[in-house]
Write a protein that holds these residues in place. Sequence first.
Motif, PDB file in Angstrom:
ATOM      1  N   LYS A 368      23.156  23.131  59.858  1.00 36.12           N
ATOM      2  CA  LYS A 368      23.197  23.996  61.034  1.00 36.12           C
ATOM      3  C   LYS A 368      24.578  24.606  61.214  1.00 36.12           C
ATOM      4  N   ALA A 375      21.144  32.457  60.363  1.00 37.89           N
ATOM      5  CA  ALA A 375      19.723  32.511  60.033  1.00 37.89           C
ATOM      6  C   ALA A 375      19.127  31.123  60.263  1.00 37.89           C
ATOM      7  N   PRO A 376      18.543  30.877  61.424  1.00 35.27           N
ATOM      8  CA  PRO A 376      18.012  29.538  61.710  1.00 35.27           C
ATOM      9  C   PRO A 376      16.966  29.075  60.707  1.00 35.27           C
ATOM     10  N   GLU A 377      16.147  30.009  60.153  1.00 36.38           N
ATOM     11  CA  GLU A 377      15.133  29.587  59.195  1.00 36.38           C
ATOM     12  C   GLU A 377      15.738  29.130  57.876  1.00 36.38           C
ATOM     13  N   ALA A 378      16.974  29.563  57.593  1.00 40.93           N
ATOM     14  CA  ALA A 378      17.631  29.117  56.361  1.00 40.93           C
ATOM     15  C   ALA A 378      18.041  27.654  56.445  1.00 40.93           C
ATOM     16  N   TYR A 380      16.214  25.143  57.471  1.00 42.35           N
ATOM     17  CA  TYR A 380      15.118  24.324  56.949  1.00 42.35           C
ATOM     18  C   TYR A 380      15.043  24.422  55.430  1.00 42.35           C
ATOM     19  N   ALA A 381      15.344  25.600  54.883  1.00 39.79           N
ATOM     20  CA  ALA A 381      15.357  25.736  53.428  1.00 39.79           C
ATOM     21  C   ALA A 381      16.458  24.892  52.805  1.00 39.79           C
TER      22      ALA A 381
END
Length: 458
Positions: A368, A375-378, A380-381
């Motif tokens: 985080k 990019a918050p979705e990055a 999780y990746a």
Amino acid sequence: MTDLTTLLEVGGPLAALGGGAAYTRAKHPAVYWSTVGLPISTARLLGSYSSVMEACGLTVAPSRLRVLAVKATTNREVRPVPPRRGLIRPTSTGLRIRLRLAPGQEPADVAASAERLRHAWGVHAVYVTTVKPGVVELRLVGYDVLRRVRMPRKVAGGLLKVPVALREDAMPFVRDYRTIPHQLTLGATLSGKSMYLRHLIAGLARQSVALVGIDCKRGVELAPFAARLSALATDPEQAAELLPVLVKEMEDRYDLIKARQGIAPDTPDEEITSDVWGLPEKQRPVPIVLFVDEVAELFLVATRKDEDRRDEMVTQLIRLAQLGRAAGIYLEVCGQRFGAELGKGATMLRAQLTGRVCHRVNDEASAKMALGDIAPEAVYAACAIAPESPGLAVAGDTSGGWSRIRTPYLSLGAAAETCRESAHLVPDLPALKPFRPDVPVRPVEAPVSLVKPRPVTD
């Protein structure tokens, strides 16, 4: 009996052919794609293009003129019109095709259907990029290019540009310091962060660039590249002495730029500059790239005296990050852990680091800290990277774009040899000479003579 024999004679080669194709697909996916996957996917695309586009909602109602022409010439049903398709261009990793969007469509509509297109045409992934207004390019990737990384043979390079990894869309990931001056690279032990650093140093070693290192692990990461380094600090005490010198070098370069701005009034506007790249080539100072490995070591303190030194070093790093780009000084900050709990200045330093590369980390907070603000979705990746995939990382920048990348293998000996061969490119910077690391002289082996000595006689 004759039919059974004939069936066995025909089925044997077919089974062998199928087994060979399966083996090639698992062990040599690039060969399988070029021989089997490419023709099959091309046939699927050509045969089902209109129906797939209609199923994905990427068609529009035909124009009135088209409706009248179809009704006047044929009895066929007037069907919706898909985007106009260009020529199919095969590559070693997939296919490329350009689409001209119909009025009312936008690239986001095609990008939203990328997963459907992938399944419909039997490829590994589909990526959408905008070429110009009204035209998008579909990049179809035939197999997982990150499983076994093979960099493209031809990669556009240049000063301060290093092709360091391969992106998941089979395009090279180029670290361009002129575009993204400062970067934060995070990664746990055995995540591939050191491999990423080797590629950067080996690529910059061949260029006219000054390389400066701060490695608080007693230099175990950067010492093998000492032949090409202009300065190296191996503990916080040496780093506290080196950083003020770099800040002074930055201020001197600003004085040089200021002197250039104060020239005669009749000077053309194109010769007035606000950074070192606008200076004439003969007056332009050499760029400096500062590598900071294990940045957390600079924040850790044990006594009050260490705390004062820490605050001073962090302040100087922030100054370099804020003002260094125009002076031709760039930062590559690396570490295993980076968070606000490191102390005062950590968040402020991160805000100045435009580029972000996050390998596998031990906690979600570090992911985080690296990617959450862009990019918050990055995040999780990055958290989904498995320990069995060293070198795999998520790269992003403050524009919000991100992609998965993987660094190819480069041995420490090969990177060190590149630095030794490029030792003559170390620039002359008098301010950094006291910090130049001692490079041991390699012993020169005497050549072996192939001429036999004349026998000695009495």
